[in-house]
Design an enzyme around this catalytic site. Sequence first.
Site: not given
Length: 424
Positions: A13, A16, A40-41, A224
């Site tokens: 988080d 990225k 979750g990007h 991650q």
Amino acid sequence: MPVTIVIGAQWGDEGKGKVVDLLAPKMDVVARYQGGANAGHTIKWEDKEFVLHLIPSGIFHEGVECVIGNGVVIDPVALMDEIRQVEALGFQVEGRLHISHTAHLIMPYHKRLDEAKERYRDAGAIGTTGRGIGPAYVDKFARNGIRVVDLLDRDGLRAKLEAALEEKNDLLAKVYGADRIDVDAMVEEYVEFDRRIDPFVTDTTALLHNALADGKTILAEGAQGSLLDVDHGTYPYVTSSHPTAGGCCTGLGVPPTSVDRVIGIVKAYSTRVGNGPFPTELTGDLGEQLRQTGGEFGATTGRPRRCGWLDLVALGYATRINGFTELAITKLDVLAGLDELKVCTQYRIGDKLTDRFPTDLDALSKAEPVYETLPGFGDVTGAETVEDLPQAAQDYLAFVSERLGVRIGTVSTGPKREETLVPA
Ligand code: IMP
């Protein structure tokens, strides 16, 4: 520059997605190398926002090819849904998204086992995302996995699924007391994927080798963070893959000698979602303030993230593991307005001071942060160069860069693409 890797330097988080989205237009290929839909990007542009879980963050730039490499575990249901959503936004996906034929699949029983195992662990739960990641990698390494290539063989798939379910249903029902999965319904759903996934499937390692031979540039997008790496992270409170630099080579099949740029993404403070030690965690009002200001809620699960000060002991370790050639500092704006900023530069464990990150859980759980205090800074929005930032913000960045011995290549001062500074 053939291969650039973007890696989360903390517990994930770090932002990225935004950095990959910024770099993508200068790249020919963007490739995911590990993890799955636990990622979750978040990408924001104009008035739009989209959270990508599996598709690489290059997909919103038309000329860029996207690869989901062999090291990723793919949930075909989540993938097809995400493809549909991206297409609905008007972006071409077919012909641009290439999925490794040897990537392993996340099956419904992996998700159910993930939940069942977490319940079984009780107080020792890892706090997984519940996306079936761990159980899918278990099957991969136990050589029981089902791969993308298996989906294309309708008849063979049926037999494989039936065999797998026989064992998994016993495990679910007899060990974990969970519900069994209906064989026929699952087989029916999954054999249908052969037609839908077929246009995307290829030998992505060969595709990447061809790209390298043609002098193309590849951006490897880590998911991650380094401290969640199954080997180098805070085991057992980790994910089941290798977000660190080495994971790029195994997860894509590209040689280490092709990598010449490793960007560590560092949030200006620390967060962690899920359980496990977090030495600089702020559990009081300040932690809550960072959570609210930074919008620190999981992009995949919506869980509140634990927040804390920047930890240079942990970041020094991540720097040594990954060999960062530059840093991207994100969410600097979230710190604006605080009177003073603490940065952890050492741990006290028992009566000893250390600047080395302990990799055994017991020592890490006992680590107390030793802070150096820097002056706070005011508003950073609207800055167009690093020199426009308040002096105290520049000093904060310089402190981090000097202590880690890595130059800062990018500073993010807000969620939008244009809220990005590139130091001279
Ligand atoms: P899993 O990857 O779902 O097995 O979860 C293992 C650990 O990694 C848990 O602490 C999760 O919260 C954490 N985790 C997994 N994916 C992410 C991510 O994308 N960002 C932050 N933490 C993550």
